[in-house]
Design an enzyme around this catalytic site. Structure first.
Site, PDB file in Angstrom:
ATOM      1  N   ARG A 113      -2.845  32.238 -20.052  1.00  0.00           N
ATOM      2  CA  ARG A 113      -3.216  33.336 -19.161  1.00  0.00           C
ATOM      3  C   ARG A 113      -2.184  34.461 -19.228  1.00  0.00           C
ATOM      4  O   ARG A 113      -0.975  34.209 -19.208  1.00  0.00           O
ATOM      5  CB  ARG A 113      -3.314  32.814 -17.728  1.00  0.00           C
ATOM      6  N   GLN A 126       9.135  34.840 -14.406  1.00  0.00           N
ATOM      7  CA  GLN A 126      10.113  33.882 -13.880  1.00  0.00           C
ATOM      8  C   GLN A 126       9.654  33.154 -12.618  1.00  0.00           C
ATOM      9  O   GLN A 126       9.831  31.928 -12.514  1.00  0.00           O
ATOM     10  CB  GLN A 126      11.451  34.586 -13.624  1.00  0.00           C
ATOM     11  N   GLU A 159       0.820  -1.210   0.000  1.00  0.00           N
ATOM     12  CA  GLU A 159       0.000   0.000   0.000  1.00  0.00           C
ATOM     13  C   GLU A 159       0.852   1.257   0.000  1.00  0.00           C
ATOM     14  O   GLU A 159       0.597   2.190  -0.773  1.00  0.00           O
ATOM     15  CB  GLU A 159      -0.932   0.004   1.216  1.00  0.00           C
TER      16      GLU A 159
END
Length: 376
Positions: free
Chosen positions: A265, A276, A239
């Protein structure tokens, strides 16, 4: 060391990723749709690490992890995939490794095909990280055991057909104080509670499960009496390793969404991609993903080779779970106000990532295990 995927692995990854996209519409606090569960079975997720003779695919840890990573990249419903992982790694794998041949033949085909759903009943209201002191008791009687106690946070609890349940059989037995059982949902004295209200992974319903003089026959003991800790710890290896491949896929998906967003955008007269600090944030997201991926693949390779994987599993679990949270937070920042809107799905991904640092052993527990592996 070869880091490339074989042609077969690449084809399987692409196939599962594509099929998983059709499951995304099923996300719901009301639980997963049964057709999505059988869809997971058809993709091979529910029986990936089960021998073919019992209805599984017979994959090792690495190929199993790749399946869940592909599904995590294709499907935005992390709760559905978490339900499948809890089913396979915490419940089915213990049956594969420790159950009698009779139990395997009776239970595994239905668990692999999606006919049955399994729930892991280990955690208790007063026993979270410390699973060595269970209040649930199994009292030996003629022909079996009587279980009494309450389990909490049982993944798939409200809908499970079978519960892999752990109970104390010898309070003075130290490491050998616990026994694992395979308990049918319709066993007299077993009552599954209503779904808990959660902030994330909502499609995987969790609940309490109460046992009141619940009889379990001797032939439903998994391994031998007193070996519950061994059964549980072995299942946790799978798991903590393979389940978190879901979060590799999730991070890949989020990074892809963010890259597309910053290209389109514009702010301050330029694309977000040309600012940056935004580009730096995306670079950090990629660094976290690839670092966690290497650790997780290494942990899988250790399992498959028969080596002691403990240190690598803890490193991988810690790295991937922490990265999942950090990357989801970064995605929220990159999307700005839109990241807080349900319309874009980013806030849901953050809610799904947050519990990753808690379940299957908290981040602090993993750090302790890593320190122990270093000989401290």
């Amino acid at each position: 060391m070869d880091f490339s995927r074989s042609a077969e692995q690449q084809q399987r990854y692409a196939r599962v990723k594509s099929a998983a996209r059709d499951l995304s519409a099923g996300s719901s606090a009301a639980g997963f749709r049964r057709r999505d569960w059988t869809g997971l079975a058809a993709m091979g997720l529910l029986g990936a690490a089960v021998p073919q003779e019992y209805g599984g695919s017979g994959f090792g840890a690495l190929d199993t992890a790749l399946l869940f990573e592909a599904a995590g990249e294709g499907c935005a419903d992390n709760g559905l995939l978490f339900a499948a992982a809890a089913h396979l790694f915490a419940c089915v794998r213990p049956l594969v490794e420790f159950a009698s041949e009779g139990i395997r033949k009776a239970l595994l085909p239905a668990l692999c095909s999606g006919e049955w759903i399994a729930g892991n009943a280990m955690t208790e209201p007063e026993s979270g990280s410390d699973v060595s002191r269970l209040a649930t008791r199994a009292t030996k009687v003629d022909g079996g055991y009587l279980l009494d106690g309450v389990k909490s946070f049982v993944s798939n609890g409200p809908v499970a057909d079978l519960y892999v349940t752990y109970a104390t059989t010898d309070p003075q037995g130290a490491y050998f104080n616990t026994t694992a059982f395979a308990v049918d949902k319709d066993s007299p004295g077993l009552v599954a509670g209503p779904p808990m209200e959660k902030s994330g992974l909502t499609t995987c319903q969790s609940s309490q499960v109460v046992f009141t003089r619940c009889f379990v026959p001797d032939d439903r003991v998994i391994a031998s009496p007193g070996q519950g800790q061994l059964v549980f710890q072995t299942s946790m290896q799978w798991e903590r390793c393979c389940l978190f491949a879901i979060y590799l896929g999730q991070q890949e998906r989020l990074i892809g969404q963010c890259v597309q967003h910053v290209r389109e955008r514009r702010q301050f007269g330029k694309r977000l991609a040309d600012i940056q600090p935004v580009a730096d944030r995306l670079a950090e997201m990629r660094l976290r993903l690839e670092s966690g991926r290497l650790l997780l693949y290494r942990a899988c390779a250790e399992i498959d080779s028969g080596q002691d994987p403990s240190l690598w599993i803890s490193l991988a679990k810690l790295a991937v779970s922490e990265a999942a949270v950090a990357t989801a937070l970064d995605a929220t920042r990159i999307f700005g106000g839109r990241g807080y809107l349900k319309e874009y799905g980013i806030e849901e991904q953050l809610r799904d990532a947050l519990p990753a640092t808690t379940f299957s052993g908290t981040s602090d527990i993993q750090r302790q295990l890593i320190a122990r592996g270093m000989g401290l």
